[in-house]
Motif scaffolding. Structure first.
Motif, PDB file in Angstrom:
ATOM      1  N   SER A   1      -4.340   7.015   4.085  1.00  0.00           N
ATOM      2  CA  SER A   1      -4.347   5.743   4.812  1.00  0.00           C
ATOM      3  C   SER A   1      -5.472   5.717   5.849  1.00  0.00           C
ATOM      4  CB  SER A   1      -2.982   5.467   5.441  1.00  0.00           C
ATOM      5  OG  SER A   1      -2.724   6.379   6.479  1.00  0.00           O
TER       6      SER A   1
ATOM      7  N   SER B   1      -8.465   4.731   4.080  1.00  0.00           N
ATOM      8  CA  SER B   1      -8.426   3.356   3.584  1.00  0.00           C
ATOM      9  C   SER B   1      -8.741   2.348   4.673  1.00  0.00           C
ATOM     10  CB  SER B   1      -7.043   3.049   2.992  1.00  0.00           C
ATOM     11  OG  SER B   1      -6.710   4.013   2.028  1.00  0.00           O
TER      12      SER B   1
ATOM     13  N   ASP C   1       0.809  -1.218   0.000  1.00  0.00           N
ATOM     14  CA  ASP C   1       0.000   0.000   0.000  1.00  0.00           C
ATOM     15  C   ASP C   1       0.839   1.262   0.000  1.00  0.00           C
ATOM     16  OD1 ASP C   1       0.942   0.172   2.530  1.00  0.00           O
ATOM     17  OD2 ASP C   1      -1.009   0.510   3.471  1.00  0.00           O
TER      18      ASP C   1
END
Lengths: 419, 419
Positions: free
Chosen positions: A407, A410, A249
């Motif tokens: 993030s 996410s 990621d």
């Protein structure tokens, strides 16, 4: 097909502006399978420009000139083309009308000297611009070669490159292609990216693997050459998958998808809103989010709170934090993110605080920074010591804040603001 | 003395890295009175590099090559010099020992292939680097000319430029200098600047006059060449005075003094503070003010108020304005400037509102914008229709707001905030 790019302008040779056009045009020509074999740059001098044109036409099929098409007396590219190719300039009434209309629409008087931009070498085509006032020129000498002249202002050059030059050349080459994909990697040092991908790099010839690093971001470029765009893409795909598998990621965007575009997409998809509380970035974070067309759907606004008073008064940072850990601290970053979220009644708040430099602040060295994200019941924070000067440190802080926002988004769920 | 710079590397021609070395070297050579007349860039190909070297040596006294000195197989600058000048390569034991020592210190094994970096054309001098492992080369062909080859990595190039090339060339030229002054002009179209200065331009050879335009700003560059820096400056001074006389207060800055630096200087001198209320610029205005080291002395902060709710709630824009003239209006700009001034208790408030695009807003087209400045008992406003895309419109708004702030500050007195 071979191409050569000639940058025109004394300011390039004096080092006062960077000739970024050459690189940008080269990259786009590579995409359509055109080999660029030379760059040249010359000053605003008719004789030298004409000489550069003749040299370029002697070895390339396509020559692209950038710059020297403005309305002032040092803009002599038109004359130099006329001299190099023996084609006298003719004033063109359609361009003249176009120029007058441009100025009418901007509600400004057109200086008569502007009309030199309506001069076209005999037998040449011209390109009327959407941006700016400088028309482009297309000359086809008798030997099947082709000469383009486009403005030096990057945005104006880009328009003619995309709308005119690339489609015309692509048609001529029958579509052979060099395709590149760029994976944008955030939060990993360049050397570490290099280590993780070393065997791919060593083995690479087609597709090739290359790296380019800037503040907070490493771009990994995969380029393949094939007879068609589709075949080139098919060669890239397995390598891209392997790179993504290794970097996980940390790959935050593809090609032109910058971090702000990626974040904007996540926010728009989940219909969440955000507000920024900025100290050292001073509006640069909000401005980057707002670079994306349509950002007003999710960006409510921002508060730039440079001083402790503003942090306290507008964002509600506590006296305890300000007089205790100070403004360069995790607590301050968290309180700023919470505060701006409450102030704008958004789903998320994101904050930056730290020391841009050149001086120390509250005993912290330049580069020391904190970024935080707050949403309903959840907070994320990043601490970092950024290298570089004031401008670089501020860019690092923007990248880290955007990446933390990405993030945070996410890891669902991010609750909606109740307010 | 004339110089030419040749950038070497296929990645330059593919647009994968920018050839920033050419501009940087050019600027430094100008400082010591060396005229750069051409830039070239070629790929990693022995034949083409050799051809570029021969062309450059045919028209310049000094040729500087950057790149292609690494240890890998695509680094062929050494071979190309050997070919162009007919001087075979000899492996040099002192460089060999230097390379082995570098690797020992890094505690790494040196691949034998690295030893190609110890190859030097017959009769050439070499420069051992402090950074990196690539030695530079200095070749003096028999005709009194000089060829330098330095690494392409900017930091490694820079070391040899500063330590070796500039001192050597400066000694050869006896200290001659090209000095440039750049006058930054805001709020006048490039063509209009050209008209106002046309006779100076036509008459100019030393000093020369040139123009460079970007969003909202035209830079007028005056360059003079003389045996010393002082003499060159003395030649520029009368022309500079004449330009200033004709352009009046539209000249907003000198050389690296950007508009934000000029505004910062005015604010710091008068010990006044400012806060920004931004709509379409979205933090870009505050961020530009904060680019200047020491900005925290006068920049209190900013509010980015994208939505009507934020304009009302945080900045106190009236319902009457928002539902009447709307957010793209003089009234809204004024109320935003007043509101942010009150919010941060600063001497001045500055605001931007308008349509960045690509879509219309409240019936106004992209480019329509208002900026305002408020101080105790005084307000200034500018309306403008900016050309270009979203990014350009936002840059125009920043420039216009900074310029309005500058002119507002130039008309004293600006009273101190009482709060």
């Amino acid at each position: 097909m071979r191409a050569e790019i000639v940058g025109i302008g004394t300011e390039i040779l004096l080092g006062q502006i960077a000739n970024t056009n050459a690189g940008e045009i080269s990259a786009r020509l590579a995409d359509i399978g055109v080999d660029v074999t030379h760059h040249q740059a010359v000053g605003d001098n008719v004789g030298r420009i004409a000489e550069a044109i003749r040299l370029a036409l002697s070895r390339a099929d396509v020559v692209i000139l950038t710059g020297g098409l403005g309305p002032t007396a040092d803009d002599v590219t038109r004359e130099a083309i006329a001299e190099a190719l023996g084609r006298p300039l003719r004033r063109h009434p359609e361009i003249e009308e176009f120029l007058r209309e441009k100025f009418r629409r901007l509600e400004r008087d057109m200086p008569e000297s502007n009309l030199v931009q309506a001069d076209v070498p005999e037998g040449a085509r011209y390109i009327l611009p959407d941006r700016g006032t400088a028309p482009g020129l297309v000359v086809e000498p008798d030997d099947g070669k082709r000469l383009y002249a486009v403005p030096g202002v990057p945005a104006e050059m880009r328009e003619m490159l995309e709308v005119n030059i690339l489609p015309e050349l692509s048609a001529l080459t029958g579509g052979g292609a060099i395709v590149s994909r760029v994976l944008r990697v955030v939060g990993v040092a360049e050397a570490r990216v290099g280590e993780l991908l070393d065997d791919l790099f060593q083995a690479s010839s087609n597709p090739t693997v290359a790296y380019l690093a800037s503040e907070g971001e490493v771009r990994v470029r995969l380029s393949a050459k094939a007879s068609t765009r589709e075949k080139a893409l098919a060669m890239i795909t397995p390598v891209e998958e392997e790179v993504r598998r290794r970097l996980g990621d940390r790959v935050v965007g593809l090609d032109e998808e910058t971090l702000e575009v990626a974040v904007g997409r996540l926010l728009a998809e989940s219909r969440l809103t955000v507000a920024c509380a900025e100290s050292l970035t001073a509006g640069g974070l909000a401005s980057r989010l707002a670079d994306v067309p349509g950002a007003s759907a999710y960006l409510a606004g921002a508060v730039v709170a440079y001083s402790p008073e503003a942090k306290r008064g507008l964002l509600g940072v506590s006296d305890q934090t300000l007089s205790g850990e100070g403004s360069v601290s995790k607590a301050c970053a968290n309180e700023m993110a919470r505060g701006v979220r409450a102030l704008f009644s958004t789903d998320l708040g994101v904050s930056t605080t730290g020391v841009a430099g050149p001086d120390e602040l509250e005993g912290h060295p330049p580069g020391e920074l904190w970024v935080a994200v707050a949403s309903e019941g959840r907070e994320s924070t990043t601490h970092f010591r950024a290298p570089g000067d004031r401008a670089q440190v501020r860019r690092w802080a923007q990248v880290l804040a955007l990446d933390l926002l990405r993030s945070h988004l996410s890891q669902p769920p991010v609750g909606r603001a109740s307010g």
